[in-house]
Design a protein around this motif. Structure first.
Motif, mmCIF file in Angstrom:
data_model
loop_
_atom_site.group_PDB
_atom_site.id
_atom_site.type_symbol
_atom_site.label_atom_id
_atom_site.label_comp_id
_atom_site.label_asym_id
_atom_site.label_seq_id
_atom_site.Cartn_x
_atom_site.Cartn_y
_atom_site.Cartn_z
ATOM 1 N N PRO A 1 11.656 -11.137 3.487
ATOM 2 C CA PRO A 1 12.274 -10.399 4.602
ATOM 3 C C PRO A 1 13.208 -9.310 4.073
ATOM 4 O O PRO A 1 13.915 -9.515 3.090
ATOM 5 C CB PRO A 1 13.053 -11.470 5.353
ATOM 6 N N GLU A 2 13.141 -8.150 4.688
ATOM 7 C CA GLU A 2 13.957 -7.007 4.263
ATOM 8 C C GLU A 2 14.781 -6.493 5.436
ATOM 9 O O GLU A 2 14.288 -6.421 6.554
ATOM 10 C CB GLU A 2 13.067 -5.857 3.774
ATOM 11 N N ASP A 3 16.032 -6.142 5.171
ATOM 12 C CA ASP A 3 16.873 -5.488 6.169
ATOM 13 C C ASP A 3 16.795 -3.974 6.022
ATOM 14 O O ASP A 3 17.258 -3.237 6.878
ATOM 15 C CB ASP A 3 18.332 -5.934 6.013
ATOM 16 N N ASN A 4 16.213 -3.519 4.932
ATOM 17 C CA ASN A 4 16.163 -2.108 4.596
ATOM 18 C C ASN A 4 14.741 -1.590 4.853
ATOM 19 O O ASN A 4 13.789 -2.016 4.194
ATOM 20 C CB ASN A 4 16.553 -1.967 3.117
ATOM 21 N N VAL A 5 14.583 -0.676 5.803
ATOM 22 C CA VAL A 5 13.258 -0.187 6.198
ATOM 23 C C VAL A 5 12.519 0.489 5.044
ATOM 24 O O VAL A 5 11.336 0.210 4.826
ATOM 25 C CB VAL A 5 13.351 0.726 7.439
ATOM 26 N N PRO A 6 13.139 1.365 4.264
ATOM 27 C CA PRO A 6 12.394 1.980 3.149
ATOM 28 C C PRO A 6 11.875 0.946 2.141
ATOM 29 O O PRO A 6 10.758 1.053 1.652
ATOM 30 C CB PRO A 6 13.404 2.931 2.505
ATOM 31 N N ARG A 7 12.673 -0.079 1.852
ATOM 32 C CA ARG A 7 12.206 -1.121 0.924
ATOM 33 C C ARG A 7 11.070 -1.925 1.539
ATOM 34 O O ARG A 7 10.112 -2.288 0.858
ATOM 35 C CB ARG A 7 13.350 -2.052 0.531
ATOM 36 N N LEU A 8 11.154 -2.213 2.838
ATOM 37 C CA LEU A 8 10.072 -2.918 3.533
ATOM 38 C C LEU A 8 8.795 -2.087 3.483
ATOM 39 O O LEU A 8 7.721 -2.597 3.172
ATOM 40 C CB LEU A 8 10.464 -3.217 4.982
ATOM 41 N N ARG A 9 8.909 -0.802 3.764
ATOM 42 C CA ARG A 9 7.744 0.096 3.737
ATOM 43 C C ARG A 9 7.115 0.122 2.341
ATOM 44 O O ARG A 9 5.895 0.030 2.201
ATOM 45 C CB ARG A 9 8.173 1.499 4.159
ATOM 46 N N ASP A 10 7.936 0.225 1.301
ATOM 47 C CA ASP A 10 7.426 0.230 -0.072
ATOM 48 C C ASP A 10 6.758 -1.098 -0.414
ATOM 49 O O ASP A 10 5.708 -1.136 -1.053
ATOM 50 C CB ASP A 10 8.540 0.512 -1.075
ATOM 51 N N GLY A 11 7.365 -2.192 0.025
ATOM 52 C CA GLY A 11 6.788 -3.508 -0.233
ATOM 53 C C GLY A 11 5.446 -3.688 0.458
ATOM 54 O O GLY A 11 4.506 -4.242 -0.122
ATOM 55 N N ILE A 12 5.336 -3.224 1.689
ATOM 56 C CA ILE A 12 4.068 -3.314 2.423
ATOM 57 C C ILE A 12 3.013 -2.458 1.734
ATOM 58 O O ILE A 12 1.864 -2.882 1.582
ATOM 59 C CB ILE A 12 4.261 -2.920 3.897
ATOM 60 N N LYS A 13 3.394 -1.269 1.302
ATOM 61 C CA LYS A 13 2.456 -0.394 0.584
ATOM 62 C C LYS A 13 1.943 -1.081 -0.680
ATOM 63 O O LYS A 13 0.738 -1.079 -0.956
ATOM 64 C CB LYS A 13 3.147 0.927 0.233
ATOM 65 N N ASP A 14 2.838 -1.709 -1.433
ATOM 66 C CA ASP A 14 2.449 -2.421 -2.653
ATOM 67 C C ASP A 14 1.540 -3.610 -2.325
ATOM 68 O O ASP A 14 0.570 -3.880 -3.034
ATOM 69 C CB ASP A 14 3.676 -2.907 -3.417
ATOM 70 N N TYR A 15 1.854 -4.331 -1.237
ATOM 71 C CA TYR A 15 1.030 -5.475 -0.851
ATOM 72 C C TYR A 15 -0.381 -5.024 -0.470
ATOM 73 O O TYR A 15 -1.370 -5.652 -0.861
ATOM 74 C CB TYR A 15 1.658 -6.260 0.309
ATOM 75 N N ILE A 16 -0.503 -3.936 0.284
ATOM 76 C CA ILE A 16 -1.819 -3.447 0.689
ATOM 77 C C ILE A 16 -2.623 -3.017 -0.536
ATOM 78 O O ILE A 16 -3.826 -3.281 -0.628
ATOM 79 C CB ILE A 16 -1.685 -2.311 1.722
ATOM 80 N N GLU A 17 -1.970 -2.389 -1.513
ATOM 81 C CA GLU A 17 -2.648 -2.021 -2.753
ATOM 82 C C GLU A 17 -3.151 -3.280 -3.463
ATOM 83 O O GLU A 17 -4.297 -3.339 -3.907
ATOM 84 C CB GLU A 17 -1.695 -1.225 -3.657
#
Length: 67
Positions: free
Chosen positions: A27-43
């Motif tokens: 879980p992330e409180d920081n939207v940019p970190r969440l977005r980066d994490g989702i991008k990495d997960y999709i890759e």
């Protein structure tokens, strides 16, 4: 009972995997970190994770071999 198009089923499976394998665990409180994490997960999901539904192959490897 309503039937879903195959594309919708794939999207639902991917969304379920994203939620259970990444978002709930990280879980992330920081939207940019969440977005980066989702991008990495999709890759990871498309390029490194084996999928049971396609004979334990990696989706991009299967796609490239079919092209």
């Amino acid at each position: 009972m309503a039937h879903k198009a195959p594309e919708q089923v794939c999207q639902l499976v991917e969304y379920f995997s994203l939620k259970t394998e990444y978002i709930y665990i990280n879980p992330e409180d920081n939207v940019p970190r969440l977005r980066d994490g989702i991008k990495d997960y999709i890759e990871y999901y498309n390029n490194r994770r084996c999928h049971q539904g396609i004979a334990h192959q990696i989706p991009m490897e299967r796609y490239r071999s079919a092209a």
